[in-house]
Write an enzyme that holds these catalytic residues in place. Structure first.
Site, PDB file in Angstrom:
ATOM      1  N   ASP A  59       0.793  -1.231   0.000  1.00 37.92           N
ATOM      2  CA  ASP A  59       0.000   0.000   0.000  1.00 37.92           C
ATOM      3  C   ASP A  59       0.824   1.279   0.000  1.00 37.92           C
ATOM      4  O   ASP A  59       0.394   2.293  -0.539  1.00 37.92           O
ATOM      5  CB  ASP A  59      -0.927   0.021   1.228  1.00 37.92           C
ATOM      6  CG  ASP A  59      -1.930  -1.118   1.212  1.00 37.92           C
ATOM      7  OD1 ASP A  59      -2.508  -1.376   0.136  1.00 37.92           O
ATOM      8  OD2 ASP A  59      -2.145  -1.744   2.263  1.00 37.92           O
ATOM      9  N   GLU A  69       2.044  -2.574   4.517  1.00 39.21           N
ATOM     10  CA  GLU A  69       0.662  -2.993   4.362  1.00 39.21           C
ATOM     11  C   GLU A  69      -0.141  -2.134   5.350  1.00 39.21           C
ATOM     12  O   GLU A  69       0.182  -2.070   6.537  1.00 39.21           O
ATOM     13  CB  GLU A  69       0.516  -4.480   4.707  1.00 39.21           C
ATOM     14  CG  GLU A  69      -0.834  -5.068   4.438  1.00 39.21           C
ATOM     15  CD  GLU A  69      -1.131  -5.276   2.961  1.00 39.21           C
ATOM     16  OE1 GLU A  69      -2.323  -5.401   2.633  1.00 39.21           O
ATOM     17  OE2 GLU A  69      -0.180  -5.310   2.143  1.00 39.21           O
ATOM     18  N   LYS A  71      -3.746  -1.206   7.219  1.00 40.73           N
ATOM     19  CA  LYS A  71      -5.063  -1.723   7.585  1.00 40.73           C
ATOM     20  C   LYS A  71      -5.736  -0.729   8.526  1.00 40.73           C
ATOM     21  O   LYS A  71      -5.078  -0.056   9.317  1.00 40.73           O
ATOM     22  CB  LYS A  71      -4.954  -3.084   8.286  1.00 40.73           C
ATOM     23  CG  LYS A  71      -4.313  -4.178   7.446  1.00 40.73           C
ATOM     24  CD  LYS A  71      -5.136  -4.496   6.226  1.00 40.73           C
ATOM     25  CE  LYS A  71      -4.486  -5.563   5.364  1.00 40.73           C
ATOM     26  NZ  LYS A  71      -5.217  -5.769   4.096  1.00 40.73           N
TER      27      LYS A  71
END
Length: 200
Positions: A59, A69, A71
């Site tokens: 990301d 990553e 979240k």
């Protein structure tokens, strides 16, 4: 058909929304209304990261070249972080190679963000890998608990306000009950219609 009375209010807000979207595009986000785009932009800017365009891969990246990553979870809706609807061996391999950032939201307000090294998440990765090897089927969105992230992660961002987990849990319970009540009402309405159709 005529527009809703609030249409003009929305049109008044649209210039700011377009500016928000233009800022998002500068950071690799094509649509703030898709795939948590607006929240990802908040995370990128709060943590001084750059988004990586495209749906494949990781990301974000930092100035040193480390990839992440990202979240997020809205604790008014759920208490665990979603991962991916098709977790399989290549995705688990990718997950093991990057750093992770988890942002905790109340609604649209980012309250906390934590980082975790992939080694801290190995218990989850190993369990998912074992499950996939047994079934050879993609795993649908395995979760990572918010409590684990707060316990094991390193705090990167806080808005300095108290995080009210008790109220969040009460909101989730109320939403769950409302959803159950709605399903029950729908089922009763269908049964009533069937009964009416059977009447002579």
């Amino acid at each position: 058909m005529p527009p809703h009375p609030d249409w003009e209010r929305l049109e008044t807000l649209m210039p700011a929304v377009r500016e928000f979207q233009a800022l998002a595009v500068e950071h690799g986000i094509d649509d703030i209304f898709q795939d948590n785009g607006g929240k990802i932009l908040q995370m990128l800017l709060a943590l001084n990261l750059q988004g990586i365009p495209g749906r494949e891969g990781n990301d974000a990246v930092d100035a040193e070249g480390f990839e992440y990553e990202l979240k997020s979870v809205n604790i008014w809706l759920t208490d665990s972080f979603s991962t991916n609807h098709h977790v399989n061996i290549p995705i688990i391999k990718k997950y093991r190679e990057v750093k992770w950032i988890f942002a905790i939201y109340e609604g649209i307000e980012m309250r906390r963000a934590y980082s975790l090294e992939p080694a801290k998440l190995e218990t989850y990765f190993s369990a998912w890998e074992e499950k996939w090897l047994r079934s050879e089927k993609d795993i649908n969105n395995p979760k990572i608990p918010r409590s684990f992230v707060m316990q094991e992660g390193t705090l990167l961002y806080t808005d300095q306000r108290e995080l009210d987990l008790t109220t969040a849990a009460a909101i989730r319970r109320a939403k769950t009950k409302a959803s159950a009540d709605r399903r029950a009402a729908k089922k009763k309405a269908q049964a009533d219609l069937i009964a009416l159709q059977k009447e002579p």
